[in-house]
Design a protein around this motif. Structure first.
Motif, short mmCIF file in Angstrom:
data_model
loop_
_atom_site.label_atom_id
_atom_site.label_comp_id
_atom_site.label_asym_id
_atom_site.label_seq_id
_atom_site.Cartn_x
_atom_site.Cartn_y
_atom_site.Cartn_z
N HIS A 169 0.79 -1.13 -0.10
CA HIS A 169 0.04 -0.09 -0.11
C HIS A 169 0.94 1.24 -0.21
O HIS A 169 0.43 2.03 -0.74
N PHE A 170 1.88 1.11 0.70
CA PHE A 170 2.78 2.19 0.79
C PHE A 170 3.70 2.36 -0.65
O PHE A 170 3.53 3.55 -1.21
N CYS A 171 3.79 1.33 -1.38
CA CYS A 171 4.40 1.45 -2.65
C CYS A 171 3.47 1.94 -3.55
O CYS A 171 4.02 2.79 -4.56
N MET A 172 2.20 1.78 -3.33
CA MET A 172 1.11 2.44 -4.41
C MET A 172 1.01 3.99 -4.20
O MET A 172 0.97 4.59 -5.34
N HIS A 173 1.25 4.27 -3.16
CA HIS A 173 1.04 5.87 -2.96
C HIS A 173 2.32 6.57 -2.92
O HIS A 173 2.73 7.76 -3.38
N VAL A 174 3.54 5.90 -2.71
CA VAL A 174 4.91 6.56 -2.81
C VAL A 174 5.78 5.68 -3.92
O VAL A 174 6.28 4.63 -3.64
N ARG A 175 5.89 6.28 -5.14
CA ARG A 175 6.53 5.36 -6.22
C ARG A 175 8.07 5.96 -6.11
O ARG A 175 8.41 7.18 -5.93
N THR A 176 8.79 5.03 -6.34
CA THR A 176 10.33 5.32 -6.45
C THR A 176 10.96 4.61 -7.38
O THR A 176 12.03 4.39 -7.68
N GLY A 177 10.00 3.90 -8.40
CA GLY A 177 10.54 3.18 -9.44
C GLY A 177 11.15 1.57 -9.36
O GLY A 177 12.13 1.43 -9.76
N ARG A 178 10.55 1.19 -8.18
CA ARG A 178 11.03 -0.40 -7.70
C ARG A 178 10.79 -1.38 -9.14
O ARG A 178 9.77 -1.02 -9.80
N TRP A 179 11.36 -2.22 -9.11
CA TRP A 179 11.37 -3.20 -10.31
C TRP A 179 9.92 -3.73 -10.35
O TRP A 179 9.28 -3.73 -11.38
N PHE A 180 9.00 -4.05 -9.19
CA PHE A 180 7.90 -4.48 -9.45
C PHE A 180 6.83 -3.74 -9.71
O PHE A 180 5.56 -3.96 -10.03
N GLU A 181 7.03 -2.29 -9.74
CA GLU A 181 6.13 -1.46 -10.10
C GLU A 181 5.63 -1.64 -11.60
O GLU A 181 4.55 -1.18 -11.88
N ARG A 182 6.38 -2.22 -12.35
CA ARG A 182 6.17 -2.23 -13.74
C ARG A 182 5.59 -3.59 -14.15
O ARG A 182 4.99 -3.77 -15.21
N THR A 183 5.33 -4.54 -13.17
CA THR A 183 4.76 -5.85 -13.28
C THR A 183 3.17 -5.66 -13.36
O THR A 183 2.54 -4.74 -12.76
N ALA A 184 2.48 -6.87 -14.13
CA ALA A 184 1.12 -6.65 -14.14
C ALA A 184 0.52 -6.92 -13.15
O ALA A 184 -0.45 -6.45 -12.89
N TRP A 185 1.12 -7.63 -12.20
CA TRP A 185 0.47 -7.95 -10.75
C TRP A 185 0.29 -6.73 -10.04
O TRP A 185 -0.65 -6.35 -9.76
N PHE A 186 1.39 -6.01 -10.26
CA PHE A 186 1.25 -4.76 -9.29
C PHE A 186 0.52 -3.77 -9.74
O PHE A 186 -0.26 -2.94 -8.81
#
Ligand SMILES: [Zn+2]
Ligand SMILES: [Zn+2]
Length: 164
Positions: free
Chosen positions: A95-112
């Motif tokens: 949930h944190f990663c959804m609101h605070v993007r830093t270009g993590r590898w999984f942010e580009r996956t279909a699942w995320f």
């Protein structure tokens, strides 16, 4: 989290009144001001409180399956509490990663992208898409909102349009 329960108002205040007010489904879905950072997650003490609240249930289930306070009981109880802890940690982190993007590898996956769009719809309509990590209960209880074109898809469409 969307209404006070038995006079306990913290989750309602922290989530419905504060988190939803700051983060909407438009551009404000992503963190705009660093001072809002503490309002992305719950306070640290939610973790032990939630585990403590579930400990009674875990104990009962483990006792029932193991048939007493034997070695199986401790293994079943430890696994169940471990799964609960992992689920809550996954919820807070993703949930944190959804609101605070830093270009993590999984942010580009279909699942995320899928769970991220699912949660963004929750910020548009707080009575829908209540799951964050695993939208299973939303399917079961029919609280899943019909899809909204995801932000990334709108952006891709816009890029294509301006490229022509
Ligand atoms: Zn949120
Ligand atoms: Zn909500």
């Amino acid at each position: 989290m969307h209404r006070p329960i038995l006079g306990f108002r913290y989750p309602f205040r922290a989530h419905a009144l504060t988190h939803h007010r700051i983060f909407s489904w438009d551009a404000t879905y992503q963190l705009q001001r660093s001072e809002d950072l503490p309002n992305v997650t719950f306070a640290w003490w939610n973790f032990p409180v939630l585990l403590g609240l579930n400990a009674g249930l875990v104990t009962s289930v483990a006792l029932a399956i193991a048939g007493g306070w034997n070695a199986y009981f401790w293994v079943i109880g430890a696994v169940a509490l471990g799964v609960l802890a992992a689920y809550y940690a996954a919820y807070e982190y993703l949930h944190f990663c959804m609101h605070v993007r830093t270009g993590r590898w999984f942010e580009r996956t279909a699942w995320f992208r899928f769970i991220d769009d699912h949660h963004r719809m929750h910020h548009r309509n707080p009575t829908r898409n209540l799951n964050v990590v695993l939208p299973l209960a939303d399917l079961l209880f029919r609280t899943k909102a019909p899809g909204l074109a995801p932000v990334w898809r709108l952006a891709a469409r816009e890029r294509r349009r301006t490229a022509v």
